[in-house]
Design a protein around this motif. Structure first.
Motif, PDB file in Angstrom:
ATOM      1  N   THR A 128       0.834  -1.181   0.000  1.00  0.00           N
ATOM      2  CA  THR A 128       0.000   0.000   0.000  1.00  0.00           C
ATOM      3  C   THR A 128       0.876   1.242   0.000  1.00  0.00           C
ATOM      4  O   THR A 128       2.030   1.193   0.424  1.00  0.00           O
ATOM      5  CB  THR A 128      -0.939   0.007   1.234  1.00  0.00           C
ATOM      6  OG1 THR A 128      -1.667   1.240   1.258  1.00  0.00           O
ATOM      7  CG2 THR A 128      -0.179  -0.152   2.532  1.00  0.00           C
ATOM      8  N   ASP A 181      -5.025   3.046   5.336  1.00  0.00           N
ATOM      9  CA  ASP A 181      -5.711   1.779   5.086  1.00  0.00           C
ATOM     10  C   ASP A 181      -6.110   1.104   6.388  1.00  0.00           C
ATOM     11  O   ASP A 181      -7.204   0.555   6.503  1.00  0.00           O
ATOM     12  CB  ASP A 181      -4.840   0.844   4.238  1.00  0.00           C
ATOM     13  CG  ASP A 181      -4.785   1.264   2.781  1.00  0.00           C
ATOM     14  OD1 ASP A 181      -5.699   1.984   2.319  1.00  0.00           O
ATOM     15  OD2 ASP A 181      -3.826   0.867   2.096  1.00  0.00           O
ATOM     16  N   GLN A 192       3.957  -0.902   3.607  1.00  0.00           N
ATOM     17  CA  GLN A 192       4.256   0.336   2.912  1.00  0.00           C
ATOM     18  C   GLN A 192       5.767   0.475   2.876  1.00  0.00           C
ATOM     19  O   GLN A 192       6.416   0.545   3.918  1.00  0.00           O
ATOM     20  CB  GLN A 192       3.651   1.535   3.635  1.00  0.00           C
ATOM     21  CG  GLN A 192       3.989   2.860   3.002  1.00  0.00           C
ATOM     22  CD  GLN A 192       3.419   4.045   3.787  1.00  0.00           C
ATOM     23  OE1 GLN A 192       2.503   3.902   4.563  1.00  0.00           O
ATOM     24  NE2 GLN A 192       4.003   5.217   3.564  1.00  0.00           N
TER      25      GLN A 192
END
Length: 129
Positions: free
Chosen positions: A82, A88, A126
């Protein structure tokens, strides 16, 4: 060569479909059966022709054993990347899901983990480089 489909085992395909679509935002790609077997896949909503994630029934004893062992060891069954892990996670928590691991900085990335409710640990990653 390219990866087109990857598989995770789930203990309830309907419940898994709801989780991966309603909570994580994937889109159902394929859903058909033959003689008690169900081929069920989802794809990222923003990439409908991308890699499919098969939500396979763990009725297969080998699949169930693998799924349970991975879960018991605390290993993610799958990892999703992501651009904003915190946003998120906030969206996922707003849908009633409790995280196993809040966003945590590790070497060159930030990760979080959650249960899919169907026997799997999901890791969100991430990259920070």
């Amino acid at each position: 060569m390219k990866i087109k489909v990857t598989t995770i085992y789930v203990d309830d395909q309907d419940k898994a479909l709801a989780f991966y679509t309603d909570v994580l935002g994937f889109t159902k790609k394929n859903d058909f059966g033959n003689g008690g077997y169900r081929w069920l896949t989802v794809v990222p909503a923003e990439d409908p022709e991308g890699v499919e994630l098969q939500l396979a029934s763990n009725a297969n004893p080998a699949g169930k054993a693998y799924q349970q062992a991975t879960f018991q060891q605390g290993q993610p069954a799958i990892q999703f990347f992501t651009d904003d892990v915190k946003a998120d996670c906030d969206a996922i928590k707003a849908k009633g899901v409790t995280l196993r691991m809040e966003p945590t900085d590790v070497t060159a990335s930030t990760i979080a983990q959650l249960d899919d409710g169907c026997g799997n640990i999901i890791q969100l990653t991430q990259l920070n480089w």
